[in-house]
Design a protein around this motif. Structure first.
Motif, PDB file in Angstrom:
ATOM      1  N   MET A 225       0.821  -1.210   0.000  1.00 58.53           N
ATOM      2  CA  MET A 225       0.000   0.000   0.000  1.00 58.53           C
ATOM      3  C   MET A 225       0.857   1.262   0.000  1.00 58.53           C
ATOM      4  O   MET A 225       0.466   2.282  -0.557  1.00 58.53           O
ATOM      5  CB  MET A 225      -0.943   0.004   1.202  1.00 58.53           C
TER       6      MET A 225
ATOM      7  N   PRO B 253      -0.466   2.182  -4.057  1.00 60.35           N
ATOM      8  CA  PRO B 253      -1.812   2.116  -3.467  1.00 60.35           C
ATOM      9  C   PRO B 253      -2.903   1.771  -4.471  1.00 60.35           C
ATOM     10  O   PRO B 253      -4.054   1.582  -4.076  1.00 60.35           O
ATOM     11  CB  PRO B 253      -2.015   3.510  -2.872  1.00 60.35           C
ATOM     12  N   MET B 254      -2.552   1.645  -5.738  1.00 66.72           N
ATOM     13  CA  MET B 254      -3.593   1.240  -6.698  1.00 66.72           C
ATOM     14  C   MET B 254      -3.931  -0.244  -6.588  1.00 66.72           C
ATOM     15  O   MET B 254      -4.906  -0.687  -7.188  1.00 66.72           O
ATOM     16  CB  MET B 254      -3.155   1.586  -8.125  1.00 66.72           C
ATOM     17  N   ILE B 255      -3.150  -1.003  -5.826  1.00 69.78           N
ATOM     18  CA  ILE B 255      -3.490  -2.431  -5.697  1.00 69.78           C
ATOM     19  C   ILE B 255      -4.426  -2.681  -4.518  1.00 69.78           C
ATOM     20  O   ILE B 255      -4.760  -3.827  -4.215  1.00 69.78           O
ATOM     21  CB  ILE B 255      -2.239  -3.326  -5.557  1.00 69.78           C
ATOM     22  N   GLY B 256      -4.847  -1.610  -3.844  1.00 75.45           N
ATOM     23  CA  GLY B 256      -5.652  -1.770  -2.627  1.00 75.45           C
ATOM     24  C   GLY B 256      -6.890  -2.632  -2.792  1.00 75.45           C
ATOM     25  O   GLY B 256      -7.241  -3.404  -1.912  1.00 75.45           O
ATOM     26  N   LYS B 257      -7.542  -2.484  -3.942  1.00 74.38           N
ATOM     27  CA  LYS B 257      -8.800  -3.211  -4.131  1.00 74.38           C
ATOM     28  C   LYS B 257      -8.589  -4.633  -4.645  1.00 74.38           C
ATOM     29  O   LYS B 257      -9.570  -5.355  -4.848  1.00 74.38           O
ATOM     30  CB  LYS B 257      -9.683  -2.455  -5.113  1.00 74.38           C
ATOM     31  N   ALA B 258      -7.359  -4.994  -4.908  1.00 76.40           N
ATOM     32  CA  ALA B 258      -7.100  -6.383  -5.304  1.00 76.40           C
ATOM     33  C   ALA B 258      -7.241  -7.238  -4.051  1.00 76.40           C
ATOM     34  O   ALA B 258      -6.700  -6.904  -3.001  1.00 76.40           O
ATOM     35  CB  ALA B 258      -5.705  -6.511  -5.895  1.00 76.40           C
TER      36      ALA B 258
ATOM     37  N   LEU C  91      -5.867   3.601 -10.162  1.00 77.41           N
ATOM     38  CA  LEU C  91      -5.764   4.790  -9.304  1.00 77.41           C
ATOM     39  C   LEU C  91      -5.560   4.353  -7.859  1.00 77.41           C
ATOM     40  O   LEU C  91      -5.979   3.265  -7.466  1.00 77.41           O
ATOM     41  CB  LEU C  91      -7.053   5.612  -9.403  1.00 77.41           C
TER      42      LEU C  91
ATOM     43  N   ASP D 197      -6.129   3.630  -4.142  1.00 76.39           N
ATOM     44  CA  ASP D 197      -7.350   3.289  -3.416  1.00 76.39           C
ATOM     45  C   ASP D 197      -7.839   4.518  -2.654  1.00 76.39           C
ATOM     46  O   ASP D 197      -7.111   5.103  -1.856  1.00 76.39           O
ATOM     47  CB  ASP D 197      -7.053   2.146  -2.444  1.00 76.39           C
TER      48      ASP D 197
ATOM     49  N   ALA E  81      -5.747  -3.602   0.661  1.00 79.54           N
ATOM     50  CA  ALA E  81      -5.865  -2.349   1.419  1.00 79.54           C
ATOM     51  C   ALA E  81      -6.334  -2.582   2.850  1.00 79.54           C
ATOM     52  O   ALA E  81      -5.969  -1.842   3.758  1.00 79.54           O
ATOM     53  CB  ALA E  81      -6.827  -1.396   0.716  1.00 79.54           C
TER      54      ALA E  81
END
Lengths: 87, 417, 976
Positions: B319, B323-328, C153, C155, C573
């Motif tokens: 993260m 941070p674009m991998i957060g929803k993975a 983008l 999170d 996340a």
């Protein structure tokens, strides 16, 4: 994973630093010879089963602990202070 | 059977009835010239090169479970040759050169993908250390490029370059690095070894090593005794147990390393990224899962599973970095047993027992070493002499202090490498 | 469509939402799946490989088919299970893995190519020509692979993590879990009851049986009300217990905000670590399909799911429903449908001895052997003793029996136990210490059995916890037997799906076996069976049975693949909550931080600390200008630098001197009170661990300084040596790094500067080099050390941290009055390089005292940590790379850190590598670049010219090997 520090009680693994086999407490004499030092510093029993290893309660009381543990199940069998002649 | 697109077409048109076994399941013979204990990536590759390079056929691989069931089947699939110290430099360079062309050599698509490896740096000191390493790579004949922020941004725009804590300054880029399909590597080598006459014996656990007059004579197994002139131990995290059967103590401590894969996603990461401020590395598989990992759990373990602190630390690093991998969503986590050595580098050497050879200490970098390790171990087993690319992987280097390869500079504590 | 009079949701509250841009209305309490089914939408997704049309299969988190993408931008969430996603006003969901549209998906052409895309086809092709893999094949495969997409983008949601502790964790709030929680709660134990559903009750919400004369739904509501009123019970809905870890630690994900429009300040998810003394696994069971030809069409659903949609959500997924099963339980689906007035075409039961019914037709000993309908089921082919015939139906409710949810019981390497009577695996007792399984997840399928097992598990836990155990008082309810005859795959032609998402069919498993991928792990990995987002929750046992059949082994011998956390997928996340932005590591600030920032100093990270790189003066355009000025300023006048980040360890005790002799290579017990000595610390393996100065403040009192980087390591090391190796020595350690603010005051005017602040001015002869002692500075008790890292006459002045800010400001202001000022890390680095002082750039963990020219510091008179091993032959070789200074003598006057060194005429290849540069900087003092590096036999080669090559920066030059100390080698300025 949780370890019961004899001074602080059951605490999360995050509070502890791991060093390795409790063998590190058995420092050879300076003149013990090459083999003794090799045994002490590098070679390991590395058992798949019960082991004694050293943990430091870094984010707690600062005690070095000898933990008797099972490396297959992660069961903690006994925890003692390293300074209390645990070897 | 030779594999090809044409073959797939032909079988497809005839109901896929012609496919045959990729390897046999032979009964163990009473005796072999060479026994390899361990049917993981390294063991299978060793068998393959023994047959392919040295023409040895009277060889068996003994595997206690199923082929490729160890770390070869549970890693993050990264292939690279980006080491800085002599010994590692020439070895991983050799291994990478074997990777290149492995599909054609094995006639099995191991899906090696040279999508590049990026080692990010976040300070001048880190940059200089990477430059030193990169120069060692170029000295070795491999490729390394220093990318500044702008150069890096073009390749991986989704990093949090201006991360409030550790801004990204640049990267050491290793274009020939990349990934491969891990299981396929094991299967490809297995099929190659089998087709050259080597016996791959599954569900055959070694329970003892027979030694007479200082020389190995064979092994005891769950399927009976097998005699052999030479025995090679290549069992990664289980090295200490197997070596103990021959009365040896090794400079190895076994640790758990966890890794993770997310649900399948459309392509979003087309290279391998390694974070410089936390242990974190990530790539995306051809199926679409993000495959990533971090540091070992740090305590000795044979459980092949880890705990949450290491899990969460890896995720935090992810993260922080992208941070674009957060929803993975993390689909699966697993653990492997790592044979950690006191300097973080491997051992490929003879032992004090004639005919008994050792291949271990890969820490958590064994996957990329598979072809090189197989080739070098096969060379040692076949000729009795170390392969030039692995001559420094000596068992006695800790005792003598000669040629220690401590890339991390963390000293003789097994779990710190 | 909705069925009148059915369901436990609020019919008065209509909730609008969108799917693929189309506006629909559902009811509060609906999932996206139930709402779409109510609206007659059956096609929700596409499969992974063949892009086959997919509809809802289940009513829970195990759903493999109905995956959608929710939200946009930084909130876009792919692979959301429509069966879990609750609808709310404004919800926008989209289908995924389909182009150009869900209905007309171009890649559905793959299904025609299926004969060529069987198990493992990609291992056998795409190898020729070699270059095409990366250029053509792989990119094409990658584009086609994957399901939903990340937005790319950052999170945009907030996540939290939390800890919870309890006596008893109850996992699952169906009949067994509710009963367990009730028994333990009434006994006063601290209970956490967690359930992944939005509403607790489990199958009680989906069935029609009565408990104590009331509907199961009402009974569950009463129990929940009682539990909610107990202070010792915590109810966690929408919380999936996802992993079992060591010593009673569980991972759980609470979905806090997915069921409503984003609320300001609310996290989206919270990741819990729950520590429980005991746990009850009451996770229920998941129904398994039967493999038959074309069993994957939208409209083909699990029989229990059809019941759930009917009884809980008042939705019937079809107008004319057929049931296909091998067990009695599925007959309930037909009964409930008939009771609700839905047309039941027939129950097709593979068992010859299946029960009959007055309410609907039952085909005994019959099977479904085919289906039709392009985007949704239209008809099935029924095979019975009477032959094969087509039966029109738009919903087929399938049940191959129930698989207990054993997952969590296997997370600690436990293997489940096969039970022939229910043809399923159940948890093996003791597989997770402290965990007991109860109810359907333990193979107990009647409501009464679930209640009993839940109560008994709680009672057993109470006994183990040493609590009083209340008498068992079970409510009255149904206790019907669960009868089933295994049917895994219907024989016949055509593709019969096992893994719906990954498109793994019975044929694929058989082909894997033919190719000798016979071990269950090989089959899984070769076919990808069970590797989709559902991890094979519905399909694995059936696939295993097919594998067992194909290999001629029994199912228990075939074994299962490993169950691994998480039970259902968790967002990165959430697991890494807090790591984004500045959260990854704590920040440490010096007391001068604010003042430094006010002076415009760019702050750089030094470990966890922030330190100023330079203090730019007006008009300075680059860091080099500032750095050069600051260096000259120190050499000519006086500079002030905050050195508080260095580790400071207060060491006290009668054995302190002896102890230091043991941890330092050189001697400390002989140090006089009021003096400071440089110390070199080795690791036990003989490499250099750290260096620093240690002051003797009293007979039994020392103050050790460490480098910034190693402060924590050194503290731990001292404690180890003391507690572990020398427990009989009387010495104690306290880290006082944070307690003292310490400033270097360096330069010819340093004494003059200090004298402006010290209560008692220093005379020229006072405080010789390496002296220390107490002083009063502006009325505050402090400490003064005459030490130097710059080679100038220098002091370090320490005061309690609360005075740091004002002292720094006072020092800098007065320094400026003397022609000096503050200096930062860049100047500090140049100053030390000119003097050949080392940092961790040099003591990087691979060097010995010998390598850095300090071999003679390792005292011969005593033992110390690292001494014996530093004498290993390999660490004493003359040919080792050893510390030297370097200065450029070639045409290019540049030396770069990280460059390698070679003999003058040698090719820059590994075989010729002679060393490397560790630190380099331009020295304004000597007017050229100065550098340190390591060179083979270095100290023997002073004066030699070597070649420096930095391939990466394209710099090549010649350097002269010089003494590391380039400036003031005699040290007169430092001592003066």
């Amino acid at each position: 994973m949780r370890i019961t520090c004899p001074l602080c009680g059951a605490r999360d693994r995050r509070e502890f630093y791991y060093r390795g086999a409790a063998l590190a407490l058995e420092r050879p004499a300076p003149d013990a010879g090459e083999q003794a030092w090799d045994d002490y510093l590098f070679l390991r029993e590395n058992p798949a089963g019960e082991t004694r290893d050293l943990w430091y309660h870094a984010n707690g009381c600062g005690a070095w602990l000898v933990v008797r543990r099972d490396t297959r199940s992660h069961a903690v069998l006994e925890v003692r202070l390293a300074g209390e002649g645990a070897q | 059977m030779r594999f090809s697109g044409l073959r797939v077409l032909k079988e497809g048109l005839t109901g896929n009835r012609g496919w045959t076994a990729h390897w046999r399941d032979p009964e163990p013979k009473p005796a072999y010239d060479i026994l390899i204990i361990g049917g993981g990536g390294h063991g299978l590759a060793t068998a393959y090169y023994l047959a392919q390079v040295h023409g040895l056929r009277n060889v068996a691989v003994l595997e206690k479970g199923y082929l490729g069931g160890g770390n070869i089947g549970r890693n993050t699939t990264i292939v690279r040759a980006n080491y800085g110290l002599p010994g590692n430099s020439e070895f991983y360079s050799h291994s990478l050169s074997l990777w290149e062309g492995l599909e054609q050599e094995l006639n099995f698509n191991v899906m090696q993908s040279q999508r590049g490896v990026l080692n990010l740096f976040h300070s001048d000191g880190q940059r200089d250390a990477y430059v030193r390493r990169g120069n060692a790579m170029v000295n070795q004949g491999d490729d390394a490029i220093l990318l500044d922020r702008d150069g890096l941004r073009k390749r991986v725009p989704y990093l949090d370059f201006d991360n409030g804590r550790f801004p990204v300054q640049g990267a050491l880029y290793h274009p020939r690095g990349g990934t491969a399909r891990h299981d396929a590597v094991a299967w490809g080598f297995a099929r190659g070894a089998d087709s050259r006459g080597i016996d791959l014996i599954q569900n055959c656990e070694v329970t003892g090593i027979d030694v007479a007059n200082g020389a190995v004579t064979g092994v005891q197994t769950s399927r009976g005794a097998i005699r052999a002139k030479k025995v090679g131990i290549v069992v990664a995290g289980r090295s200490s147990q197997v070596a103990a059967m021959a009365g040896m103590r090794l400079p190895i401590e076994s640790h758990v390393l966890q890794a993770f894969v997310t649900e399948g996603l459309k392509p979003v990461i087309d290279t391998v990224v390694t974070y410089g401020m936390g242990h974190f590395y990530i790539s995306q598989s051809d199926k679409g899962g993000l495959v990533f990992g971090g540091d070992i759990d740090m305590y000795a373990s044979y459980a092949a599973r880890g705990n949450l602190p290491a899990v969460e630390h890896v995720m935090e690093a992810g993260m922080a970095l992208m941070p674009m991998i957060g929803k993975a969503r993390v689909l699966r986590s697993w653990g492997g047993i790592m044979d950690m050595s006191p300097d973080g580098s491997p051992i490929i050497d003879k032992t004090g027992i004639d005919g008994l050879y050792l291949n271990c200490g890969w820490c958590y970098g064994g996957f990329k070493a598979v072809p090189g390790s197989g080739d070098c171990f096969a060379h040692l087993l076949a000729t009795g002499r170390p392969h030039p690319a692995a001559a420094r992987f000596r068992l006695d280097r800790f005792r003598t202090g000669v040629g220690i390869m401590d890339e991390e500079g963390t000293g003789a504590q097994h779990n710190l490498h | 469509m909705r069925v009148a009079g059915k369901g436990v949701l609020d019919r008065s509250r209509s909730v609008p939402f969108r799917f693929d841009g189309v506006r629909y209305a559902g009811l509060e309490g609906d999932t996206l799946a139930s709402a779409l089914l109510a609206n007659g939408v059956r096609l929700l997704g596409r499969s992974f490989k063949y892009h086959r049309p997919r509809g809802v299969l289940t009513a829970g988190s195990e759903e493999p088919n109905a995956l959608v993408t929710v939200g946009r931008g930084g909130r876009q969430t792919p692979n959301t299970r429509a069966t879990v996603q609750e609808i709310y006003e404004g919800l926008e969901a989209r289908s995924q893995n389909a182009w150009p549209s869900l209905k007309y998906d171009l890649l559905s052409v793959n299904t025609l190519a299926a004969p060529f895309l069987g198990a493992g086809f990609y291992y056998k092709t795409f190898m020729w020509p070699k270059a095409f893999w990366e250029k053509l094949y792989e990119p094409a495969i990658r584009r086609a692979a994957g399901l939903g997409a990340l937005s790319g983008l950052p999170d945009a949601d907030r996540y939290e993590r939390a800890y919870a502790f309890c006596d008893l964790l109850v996992i699952g709030a169906g009949p067994a879990g509710l009963m367990a929680a009730l028994v333990a709660g009434r006994a006063g134990a601290d209970v956490i009851l967690a359930d992944e559903d939005m509403r607790m009750g489990g199958r009680l919400l989906a069935e029609t049986q009565q408990i104590e004369g009331r509907s199961g739904q009402v009974w569950a509501g009463e129990v929940l009300a009682e539990l909610a009123a107990m202070e010792n019970v915590r109810l966690m809905t929408r919380t999936t217990v996802a992993g079992a870890y060591d010593q009673g630690t569980f991972a759980a994900l609470e979905r806090v905000g997915h069921h409503r429009a984003r609320a300001e300040g609310q996290p989206l998810e919270c990741f819990w670590r729950i520590v429980a003394k005991r746990s009850v696994l009451a996770a229920g069971a998941l129904e398994r399909p039967i493999a038959f030809a074309d069993n994957d069409r939208p409209g083909i659903m699990m029989a229990g799911a059809v019941r759930a949609y009917l009884n809980r959500w008042g939705v019937c997924p079809g107008r004319a429903v057929t049931v296909f099963a091998n067990n009695d339980d599925a007959h309930r689906t037909a009964r409930d449908l008939v009771a609700a007035g839905v047309d039941v075409v027939a129950v097709i039961d593979s068992r010859a001895e299946a029960p009959g019914s007055d309410l609907f037709e039952v085909h005994r000993g019959a099977q479904v052997v085919g289906t039709s309908g392009r985007l949704g089921l239209e008809a099935i082919t029924l095979r019975s003793a009477a032959g094969e015939r087509r039966v029109e139906t738009d919903c087929l409710a399938v049940s191959g029996g129930w698989n207990p949810s054993v997952h969590l019981s296997c997370h600690m390497n436990g293997r489940p136990t096969w039970r022939e009577d229910i043809a399923s695996f159940v948890p093996t007792p003791g597989a997770v210490p402290g965990m007991m399984a109860a109810g359907a997840c333990n193979g107990a399928f009647s409501t009464l059995a679930c209640l009993r097992e839940g109560a008994e598990a709680a009672r057993a836990a109470l006994v183990e916890l040493g609590r009083s155990v209340p008498p068992l008082d079970l409510p009255a309810t149904e206790d019907e037997p669960y009868r089933l005859t295994p049917l895994w795959a219907v024989a016949g032609k055509g593709r019969a799906w096992l893994d719906f998402q990954n498109d793994v069919t019975v044929k694929d498993v058989r082909q894997a076996v033919a190719e000798n991928y016979r071990s269950v792990e090989h089959m899984k990995r070769y076919t990808t069976q069970g590797m989709a987002t559902d991890q094979g929750k519905s399909s694995n046992v059936t696939a295993l049975a097919v594998l067992a059949d194909a290999t001629g082994r029994g199912i228990p011998e075939t074994g299962t693949t490993s169950f691994r956390p998480p039970y259902s997928p968790i967002a990165i996340a959430a697991l890494g909550a807090g790591g984004q932005g500045k959260g990854f590591a704590p920040e440490r600030f010096t007391t001068s931080h604010k003042a430094s920032r006010e002076r415009g100093a760019p702050m750089i990270e030094a470990g966890l600390w922030y330190r100023p790189s330079t203090f730019p003066a007006p008009g300075e355009k680059s860091w080099r200008q500032s750095c050069d000025r600051e260096v000259r300023m120190v050499r000519a006048a006086v500079g002030v630098c905050d050195v508080s980040t260095l580790g400071k360890i207060d060491i006290q005790g009668p054995d302190a001197g002896k102890f230091l002799d043991f941890v330092y290579a050189n001697m400390f017990s002989t140090l006089k009170v009021g003096r400071v000595r440089y110390g070199l610390m080795l690791r036990e393996d003989g490499t250099v661990m750290d260096d620093g100065t240690t002051a003797r403040l009293g007979e039994h009192h020392f103050l050790m300084t460490t480098t910034t980087a190693a402060a924590g390591d050194v503290m731990r090391h001292l404690e180890f040596v003391s507690q572990g190796l020398r427990p009989d020595w009387d010495v104690r350690f306290t880290s006082v790094t944070e307690q003292w603010a310490q400033f270097a005051v360096a330069g010819p005017k340093s004494r003059a500067l200090l004298n402006e602040l010290l209560d008692a001015p220093l005379e020229a002869g006072d405080w010789p080099f390496m002296a220390c002692g107490p002083v009063r500075v502006l009325g505050v008790a402090g400490r003064l050390f005459r030490i130097s890292f710059s080679g100038e006459q220098a002091y370090e002045l320490a005061v309690p941290a609360r005075y740091g800010d004002s002292l720094f400001r006072a020092l800098v202001a007065r320094a400026e009055g003397l022609g000096g000022g503050a200096y930062g890390m860049e100047a500090l680095n140049v100053l030390r390089l000119e003097k050949g002082f080392i940092t961790h750039a040099e003591i990087h963990g691979r060097v010995t005292a010998y390598d850095i020219g300090m071999g003679r510091m390792v005292s011969a008179k005593k033992d110390c940590i690292g001494k014996t091993m530093s004498q290993r032959p390999g660490l004493m070789e003359a040919d080792r790379e050893r510390l030297v200074g370097l200065k450029p003598v070639g045409a290019v006057k540049l030396i770069t850190s990280g460059a390698h060194l070679f003999a003058k005429g040698a090719e820059p290849v590994r075989e010729n590598d002679q060393g490397y540069v560790t630190s380099a900087a331009y020295s304004p003092t000597v007017g050229h670049v100065v550098a340190l590096g390591f060179l083979r036999r270095g100290p023997e080669r002073l004066g030699e010219v070597v070649k420096m090559v930095d391939h990466l920066r394209a710099v090549e030059t010649l350097c002269e090997v010089v003494d590391p100390v380039i400036f003031d080698p005699e040290g007169g300025r430092m001592r003066g």
